[in-house]
Structure formats: structure tokens, C-alpha cells
Design a protein around this motif. Structure first.
Motif: not given
Length: 170
Positions: A132-138, A116-124, A90-99
């Protein structure tokens, strides 16, 4: 009869060193079932699930342990009869936030879902209008217990916040 084991190592190794280990495994009747190999600067970290004939397993294990610049750990696996159709990406996209990572992992853990595997990224993200915002992608690979359905889990993940988008990767 075959044996299955997991090799984990960290240290200094070139792609040629990794290739040499795959060659030794293959030449002795073994194969890498799953491998996760990551380089960070001049370091490598790896998890490799190996299946090999019983008579060559020890030789293959010794080849991994003999690498001078790697800290290596071996773990024998029990033969498991897992149902493969319960694994999803699965892929999760959201506005980045604490927690946000904690919320995702807590939800999955509360449902006894195995990550099994989790790869997270934060993109400005910035645009010409000054937004301006931070995007969270997992990107997450999971294994569901047999009594759960992936679409129910997708809906629960979407409910974490209004802006959360969850997609099944093919």
C-alpha cells in the motif's frame, strides 16, 4: 484600442449562465483569452482574462457584475509583452510525503518561477501482495524567467527525492 481585464467570481452559476457571459463578451467584440472555471458541488469559482474593445469594455464588465448569485471582482491588466516560449507544463510523480507541495513551491519560488496553474492529486495504490502506498501527482504550468532553462528546473525538481519523476508535458 483594446483593454484587458481579469474577472474572478465565486458563487452559484449554471453552465447556461457562463455561456450567457461568453455570448455577451463575444457579441460586444471581446474574447476570453484564458479561463479557469471549476465547479465544486453546486458552487463555481472562475478566473477569466478578457480582452475587449475600449468602447464595450465597461458594458462587458457590468454584465459580469450584474450576476445576482456571484461575488465578482474585476482587475484591469496592463498591456504586457510576455514571451510565450518561456511557458511550460510539467508533471511530477512521487511517493506522497508530508511537505511535498511546500518543497516544490519553495524550489520554484526561489528561482523566481511563476506558477500559472497547479493541480495536485493524491492517489492510494494497493496491490494483491499487500503493498500500500500513496502516490502524489502534480500538473504544473510555469513561466520561467528568461535566464533559466527548463531542463535545469526539471533536474532540480527530480532531486527533491529519489523517487521523484518529472516530465515535460507537450
Amino acid at each position: 484600442m483594446t483593454q484587458t481585464f481579469i474577472v474572478s467570481f465565486i458563487g452559484n452559476a449554471t453552465p447556461a449562465d457562463i455561456h450567457r457571459l461568453t455570448t455577451i463578451t463575444h457579441e460586444n467584440g471581446g474574447r476570453w483569452l484564458t479561463s479557469k472555471i471549476n465547479y465544486l458541488e453546486d458552487r463555481v469559482a472562475a478566473l477569466i482574462k478578457v480582452e475587449a474593445p475600449e468602447e464595450t469594455t465597461q458594458y462587458i464588465k457590468e454584465a459580469f457584475l450584474a450576476q445576482p448569485n456571484l461575488l465578482t471582482h474585476l482587475t484591469d491588466c496592463e498591456n504586457q509583452t510576455e514571451i510565450r516560449n518561456t511557458e511550460y507544463s510539467i508533471r511530477i510523480d512521487a511517493n506522497d510525503r508530508a511537505g511535498i507541495v511546500n518543497d516544490i513551491t519553495h524550489l520554484l519560488d526561489s528561482q523566481r518561477i511563476r506558477v500559472i496553474d497547479m493541480n495536485c492529486q493524491r492517489i492510494f495504490v494497493s496491490d494483491v501482495n499487500g503493498v500500500n502506498s500513496n502516490l502524489f501527482i502534480a500538473h504544473i504550468s510555469i513561466r520561467l524567467p528568461q535566464n533559466l532553462y527548463i531542463h535545469d528546473i526539471v533536474n532540480e525538481l527530480k532531486s527533491l527525492s529519489e523517487d521523484t519523476k518529472v516530465m515535460l508535458d507537450k
